[in-house]
Design a protein around this motif. Structure first.
Motif, short mmCIF file in Angstrom:
data_model
loop_
_atom_site.label_atom_id
_atom_site.label_comp_id
_atom_site.label_asym_id
_atom_site.label_seq_id
_atom_site.Cartn_x
_atom_site.Cartn_y
_atom_site.Cartn_z
N ARG A 9 0.83 -1.21 0.00
CA ARG A 9 0.00 0.00 0.00
C ARG A 9 0.86 1.25 0.00
N GLN A 10 1.92 1.25 0.81
CA GLN A 10 2.73 2.45 0.99
C GLN A 10 3.59 2.77 -0.24
N TYR A 11 4.17 1.74 -0.86
CA TYR A 11 5.18 1.99 -1.88
C TYR A 11 4.78 1.58 -3.30
N LEU A 12 3.74 0.80 -3.46
CA LEU A 12 3.37 0.35 -4.79
C LEU A 12 2.05 0.91 -5.29
N GLU A 13 1.23 1.41 -4.37
CA GLU A 13 -0.08 1.92 -4.76
C GLU A 13 -0.21 3.43 -4.62
N ARG A 14 0.79 4.08 -4.02
CA ARG A 14 0.74 5.52 -3.80
C ARG A 14 1.90 6.22 -4.51
N GLY A 15 1.60 7.37 -5.12
CA GLY A 15 2.60 8.09 -5.89
C GLY A 15 3.87 8.43 -5.13
N PRO A 16 3.78 9.09 -3.96
CA PRO A 16 5.00 9.46 -3.25
C PRO A 16 5.87 8.26 -2.88
N GLY A 17 5.22 7.18 -2.41
CA GLY A 17 5.99 6.00 -2.02
C GLY A 17 6.68 5.35 -3.21
N LEU A 18 5.97 5.24 -4.32
CA LEU A 18 6.57 4.63 -5.50
C LEU A 18 7.68 5.51 -6.06
N ALA A 19 7.48 6.83 -6.05
CA ALA A 19 8.51 7.75 -6.53
C ALA A 19 9.78 7.62 -5.68
N TRP A 20 9.59 7.51 -4.37
CA TRP A 20 10.75 7.35 -3.46
C TRP A 20 11.47 6.04 -3.76
N LEU A 21 10.72 4.97 -3.95
CA LEU A 21 11.33 3.67 -4.21
C LEU A 21 12.09 3.68 -5.54
N LEU A 22 11.52 4.31 -6.55
CA LEU A 22 12.22 4.41 -7.83
C LEU A 22 13.50 5.24 -7.71
N ALA A 23 13.42 6.34 -6.95
CA ALA A 23 14.60 7.19 -6.77
C ALA A 23 15.72 6.44 -6.06
N VAL A 24 15.37 5.67 -5.04
CA VAL A 24 16.37 4.89 -4.31
C VAL A 24 17.03 3.86 -5.23
N ASN A 25 16.23 3.22 -6.07
CA ASN A 25 16.79 2.23 -6.99
C ASN A 25 17.73 2.87 -8.00
N VAL A 26 17.34 4.02 -8.54
CA VAL A 26 18.20 4.69 -9.52
C VAL A 26 19.50 5.14 -8.86
N LEU A 27 19.40 5.69 -7.66
CA LEU A 27 20.61 6.11 -6.94
C LEU A 27 21.51 4.91 -6.65
#
Length: 217
Positions: A9-27
């Motif tokens: 719910r926090q990281y895959l269904e919500r914009g801010p959470g998914l954006a944070w997860l993508l940013a961490v992966n790219v970094l």
């Protein structure tokens, strides 16, 4: 091997959470590339995706997570499922599991070359940080079955690709930089991890249904 509903719910269904997860992966992918950049000129350019193993895993999972962007605000169970996505999610899962565990295995096979007390600068980076962050790959892989599916073809292709990667590493000699000679134990463990990561994917993912394959969602 799945992640908790709270994480979903926090990281895959919500914009801010998914954006944070993508940013961490790219970094993390960019940080990981620094480990390979000095030796990459000695490797043929077309083999770079198979040489930079951990960045490749992070690139695959980033692509996998990007497919969730059109589904934001809805349950991940409503995410698109089709054959190309099944291949992508299966590859991302297998690469994350394999190279997350492989790193811990490789560093502990060369234990004396890497280990030290956590407050020793070299050991903090070369052992503790690397192992903890790479085991995080396995945790992240657990998120993919919540929205992805797989097929026999995807599993077989992923296994074939991983074994080709192993041949590049230990037959052609383009394995990640190590502080010791890999000998025979590390190559054998690497092949075993290729097989086990695909077995894990087979057990973790649902099979793509006929309805999903014909879906145009």
């Amino acid at each position: 091997m799945t992640i908790s509903r709270r994480f979903v719910r926090q990281y895959l269904e919500r914009g801010p959470g998914l954006a944070w997860l993508l940013a961490v992966n790219v970094l993390a992918m960019l940080v990981g590339l620094r480990f390979y950049v000095e030796t990459m000129p000695d490797v043929p350019t077309y083999l770079w995706p198979l040489y930079a193993d951990s960045p490749a895993a992070l690139f695959l999972v980033t692509l996998s997570l990007v497919t969730l962007l059109p589904n934001l605000g809805r349950s991940v169970s409503e995410s698109p499922r089709n054959r190309p996505l099944a291949y992508l999610h299966t590859f991302a899962f297998a690469w994350l599991v394999k190279y997350g565990v492989w790193t811990a295995v490789a560093l502990n096979l060369g234990f004396s070359q890497y280990f030290g007390l956590p407050w020793e600068p070299d050991a903090l980076w070369a052992y503790w940080f690397i192992i903890v962050t790479h085991l995080g790959f396995v945790v992240e892989a657990g998120a993919l079955p919540s929205f992805g599916a797989t097929t026999r073809g995807a599993l077989a292709t992923a296994l074939g690709a991983l074994l080709v990667n192993d041949a590049v590493d230990y037959v052609w000699g383009y394995h990640p930089p190590l502080r010791y000679d890999p000998g025979l134990v590390l190559p054998a463990a690497t092949v075993a991890l290729s097989i086990l990561s695909v077995v894990a994917a087979s057990r973790a993912f649902d099979r793509l249904s006929s309805r999903d394959q014909n879906s145009v969602r």
